[in-house]
Design a protein around this motif. Structure first.
Motif, PDB file in Angstrom:
ATOM      1  N   ALA A  47       0.837  -1.202   0.000  1.00  0.00           N
ATOM      2  CA  ALA A  47       0.000   0.000   0.000  1.00  0.00           C
ATOM      3  C   ALA A  47       0.871   1.250   0.000  1.00  0.00           C
ATOM      4  O   ALA A  47       0.587   2.231  -0.711  1.00  0.00           O
ATOM      5  CB  ALA A  47      -0.931  -0.010   1.213  1.00  0.00           C
ATOM      6  N   ASP A  48       1.936   1.218   0.795  1.00  0.00           N
ATOM      7  CA  ASP A  48       2.868   2.344   0.811  1.00  0.00           C
ATOM      8  C   ASP A  48       3.564   2.483  -0.532  1.00  0.00           C
ATOM      9  O   ASP A  48       3.801   3.590  -1.027  1.00  0.00           O
ATOM     10  CB  ASP A  48       3.891   2.141   1.936  1.00  0.00           C
ATOM     11  CG  ASP A  48       4.806   3.336   2.106  1.00  0.00           C
ATOM     12  OD1 ASP A  48       4.291   4.458   2.245  1.00  0.00           O
ATOM     13  OD2 ASP A  48       6.040   3.149   2.094  1.00  0.00           O
ATOM     14  N   ALA A  88      20.083   6.198   6.681  1.00  0.00           N
ATOM     15  CA  ALA A  88      20.539   5.829   8.016  1.00  0.00           C
ATOM     16  C   ALA A  88      21.954   5.266   7.902  1.00  0.00           C
ATOM     17  O   ALA A  88      22.220   4.418   7.051  1.00  0.00           O
ATOM     18  CB  ALA A  88      19.612   4.792   8.655  1.00  0.00           C
ATOM     19  N   ALA A  89      22.856   5.752   8.736  1.00  0.00           N
ATOM     20  CA  ALA A  89      24.257   5.321   8.642  1.00  0.00           C
ATOM     21  C   ALA A  89      24.896   5.354  10.022  1.00  0.00           C
ATOM     22  O   ALA A  89      24.434   6.068  10.916  1.00  0.00           O
ATOM     23  CB  ALA A  89      25.041   6.216   7.680  1.00  0.00           C
ATOM     24  N   GLN A 111      17.072  -1.352  12.205  1.00  0.00           N
ATOM     25  CA  GLN A 111      15.700  -1.137  12.673  1.00  0.00           C
ATOM     26  C   GLN A 111      15.042   0.028  11.949  1.00  0.00           C
ATOM     27  O   GLN A 111      13.833  -0.007  11.675  1.00  0.00           O
ATOM     28  CB  GLN A 111      15.695  -0.900  14.193  1.00  0.00           C
ATOM     29  CG  GLN A 111      16.031  -2.128  15.017  1.00  0.00           C
ATOM     30  CD  GLN A 111      15.099  -3.296  14.733  1.00  0.00           C
ATOM     31  OE1 GLN A 111      13.899  -3.126  14.550  1.00  0.00           O
ATOM     32  NE2 GLN A 111      15.654  -4.495  14.704  1.00  0.00           N
ATOM     33  N   MET A 112      15.800   1.074  11.635  1.00  0.00           N
ATOM     34  CA  MET A 112      15.234   2.196  10.885  1.00  0.00           C
ATOM     35  C   MET A 112      14.810   1.762   9.488  1.00  0.00           C
ATOM     36  O   MET A 112      13.802   2.229   8.960  1.00  0.00           O
ATOM     37  CB  MET A 112      16.232   3.356  10.828  1.00  0.00           C
ATOM     38  CG  MET A 112      16.306   4.165  12.119  1.00  0.00           C
ATOM     39  SD  MET A 112      17.332   5.658  11.981  1.00  0.00           S
ATOM     40  CE  MET A 112      18.935   4.992  12.443  1.00  0.00           C
ATOM     41  N   LEU A 113      15.570   0.855   8.886  1.00  0.00           N
ATOM     42  CA  LEU A 113      15.178   0.313   7.585  1.00  0.00           C
ATOM     43  C   LEU A 113      13.925  -0.543   7.707  1.00  0.00           C
ATOM     44  O   LEU A 113      12.984  -0.416   6.911  1.00  0.00           O
ATOM     45  CB  LEU A 113      16.316  -0.524   7.003  1.00  0.00           C
ATOM     46  CG  LEU A 113      17.535   0.221   6.465  1.00  0.00           C
ATOM     47  CD1 LEU A 113      18.658  -0.756   6.164  1.00  0.00           C
ATOM     48  CD2 LEU A 113      17.176   1.011   5.214  1.00  0.00           C
ATOM     49  N   LEU A 114      13.893  -1.401   8.702  1.00  0.00           N
ATOM     50  CA  LEU A 114      12.768  -2.316   8.873  1.00  0.00           C
ATOM     51  C   LEU A 114      11.466  -1.571   9.161  1.00  0.00           C
ATOM     52  O   LEU A 114      10.397  -1.984   8.713  1.00  0.00           O
ATOM     53  CB  LEU A 114      13.064  -3.304  10.009  1.00  0.00           C
ATOM     54  CG  LEU A 114      14.186  -4.317   9.737  1.00  0.00           C
ATOM     55  CD1 LEU A 114      14.556  -5.059  11.010  1.00  0.00           C
ATOM     56  CD2 LEU A 114      13.751  -5.305   8.661  1.00  0.00           C
ATOM     57  N   SER A 115      11.561  -0.475   9.903  1.00  0.00           N
ATOM     58  CA  SER A 115      10.367   0.283  10.267  1.00  0.00           C
ATOM     59  C   SER A 115       9.901   1.223   9.162  1.00  0.00           C
ATOM     60  O   SER A 115       8.804   1.771   9.237  1.00  0.00           O
ATOM     61  CB  SER A 115      10.626   1.093  11.534  1.00  0.00           C
ATOM     62  OG  SER A 115      11.552   2.140  11.292  1.00  0.00           O
ATOM     63  N   GLY A 116      10.744   1.409   8.145  1.00  0.00           N
ATOM     64  CA  GLY A 116      10.409   2.350   7.088  1.00  0.00           C
ATOM     65  C   GLY A 116      10.856   3.771   7.359  1.00  0.00           C
ATOM     66  O   GLY A 116      10.635   4.662   6.544  1.00  0.00           O
ATOM     67  N   GLY A 155      22.086  -1.269   2.802  1.00  0.00           N
ATOM     68  CA  GLY A 155      20.896  -2.050   3.098  1.00  0.00           C
ATOM     69  C   GLY A 155      19.628  -1.387   2.593  1.00  0.00           C
ATOM     70  O   GLY A 155      19.487  -0.163   2.634  1.00  0.00           O
ATOM     71  N   LEU A 156      18.704  -2.222   2.105  1.00  0.00           N
ATOM     72  CA  LEU A 156      17.393  -1.773   1.644  1.00  0.00           C
ATOM     73  C   LEU A 156      16.343  -2.742   2.185  1.00  0.00           C
ATOM     74  O   LEU A 156      16.632  -3.927   2.375  1.00  0.00           O
ATOM     75  CB  LEU A 156      17.316  -1.768   0.113  1.00  0.00           C
ATOM     76  CG  LEU A 156      18.368  -0.946  -0.646  1.00  0.00           C
ATOM     77  CD1 LEU A 156      18.329  -1.300  -2.129  1.00  0.00           C
ATOM     78  CD2 LEU A 156      18.130   0.536  -0.442  1.00  0.00           C
ATOM     79  N   ARG A 157      15.154  -2.231   2.427  1.00  0.00           N
ATOM     80  CA  ARG A 157      14.076  -3.116   2.866  1.00  0.00           C
ATOM     81  C   ARG A 157      13.516  -3.840   1.655  1.00  0.00           C
ATOM     82  O   ARG A 157      13.123  -3.231   0.663  1.00  0.00           O
ATOM     83  CB  ARG A 157      12.973  -2.313   3.545  1.00  0.00           C
ATOM     84  CG  ARG A 157      11.894  -3.192   4.160  1.00  0.00           C
ATOM     85  CD  ARG A 157      10.836  -2.365   4.834  1.00  0.00           C
ATOM     86  NE  ARG A 157       9.796  -3.200   5.389  1.00  0.00           N
ATOM     87  CZ  ARG A 157       8.672  -2.739   5.908  1.00  0.00           C
ATOM     88  NH1 ARG A 157       8.461  -1.423   5.961  1.00  0.00           N
ATOM     89  NH2 ARG A 157       7.763  -3.550   6.388  1.00  0.00           N
TER      90      ARG A 157
END
Length: 315
Positions: free
Chosen positions: A77-78, A98-99, A136-141, A274-276
């Motif tokens: 949806a996003d 994020a780094a 975690q910032m990647l996983l959360s969007g 890293g990418l989600r």
């Protein structure tokens, strides 16, 4: 079934089943969250959450099976919204990076500068954190792109791509006894002095510890820090010998220190991007990636994103 029900389920799992926190995250009331969850359970014919009275205590077995599907539905949806924005304004929007401290300080500045020239209407946000926080910032969007040495490869939901390899160096004050050695420095010689280096989990620290452990040596690590500049500051004060990433040493800025190669002492490190998995990236995000790692073209990244988790082996 509606997206608010799905969001209520996802946030309940993310917030440790605390409905007060879920209500705050979704800007609604706690009874409203409970109702959304109950309505979805009734529609599906299964209980997603285990309960003690009115309190959620965990996921049921059906809940464990449903949660990844809920995550994928909300991600797609996003993605729909992002695709629309991408075609509506291809050079406007927001990009969140994020780094870790070392990557933000030494690897990314030129890339960020060049990106701002090419995409002046894109709002660029740079977040710093530990490798696990980057993940975690990647996983959360919260972040679109992550850059770190450790941690990223340990998450199946993340695609990690190789950026560059680097080694460690030893930094000492001028006229330090280690500078008198004519041959390569050994771990035994290095361990004769107090050592200042990175915190556990940062910037190749694991490889430093592993090297000493293999030789049966216990180094005297008197101070650890997240940032190379902090390490170098305390080396200048005479508190010990520093071990830092080679890219974190600049001859002009660090003229009060001397550099000793340590590439032969510690294993080579690999910084990863890293990418989600499954996330939609705007066109300018691909430009940022390719500016940082020229071999990671849009075609290469898109092909990697489509590959099943665990099937891609890049080094």
């Amino acid at each position: 079934m509606n997206f608010q029900q799905l969001r209520s389920v996802r946030e309940a799992a993310r917030c440790g089943f605390n409905l007060t926190e879920v209500a705050a995250m979704l800007h609604t009331s706690q009874p409203g969250v409970s109702r959304q969850i109950r309505e979805l359970e009734e529609e599906l014919g299964v209980e997603i959450f285990a309960r003690a009275g009115k309190r959620l205590t965990g996921l049921t077995p059906p809940g464990d099976a449903l949660l990844p599907i809920v995550e994928r539905l909300l991600l797609e949806a996003d993605n729909l919204r992002r695709v629309g924005k991408d075609f509506k304004a291809s050079e406007q929007g927001r990009l969140s990076i994020a780094a870790t401290h070392s990557q933000a300080r030494y690897a990314l500045p030129q890339v960020v500068r060049d990106f701002r020239v090419l995409f002046p209407q894109v709002s660029l946000h740079l977040h710093q954190g530990s490798p696990s926080q980057v993940a975690q910032m990647l996983l959360s969007g919260e972040a679109d792109i992550g850059v770190a040495t450790e941690a990223l490869a340990g998450y199946d939901a993340l695609l990690t791509l190789p950026c560059y390899r680097w080694t460690h160096s030893i930094v000492v004050p001028p006229e330090h006894p280690l500078l008198a050695h004519t041959g390569p420095i050994t771990l035994e010689q290095l361990a004769c002095y107090p050592i200042i280096t990175y915190e556990l989990g940062y910037t190749g620290r694991a490889h430093i510890d592993e090297a000493f452990a293999r030789e049966g040596i216990t180094p005297d690590i008197v101070l650890s820090a997240m940032d190379a500049d902090v390490i170098k500051t305390y080396v200048e004060l005479g508190m010990g010998v520093g071990i830092v990433a080679s890219v974190a040493v600049d001859a002009e800025r660090d003229r009060h220190l001397r550099l000793i190669d340590a590439g032969h002492l510690f294993e080579v490190n690999l910084t990863r991007l890293g990418l989600r998995r499954g996330a939609w990236l705007r066109g300018y995000a691909y430009s940022f990636i390719e500016s940082f790692v020229p071999t990671l073209t849009r075609a290469v990244v898109e092909q990697a994103m489509q590959a099943p988790a665990g099937s891609l082996h890049l080094s």
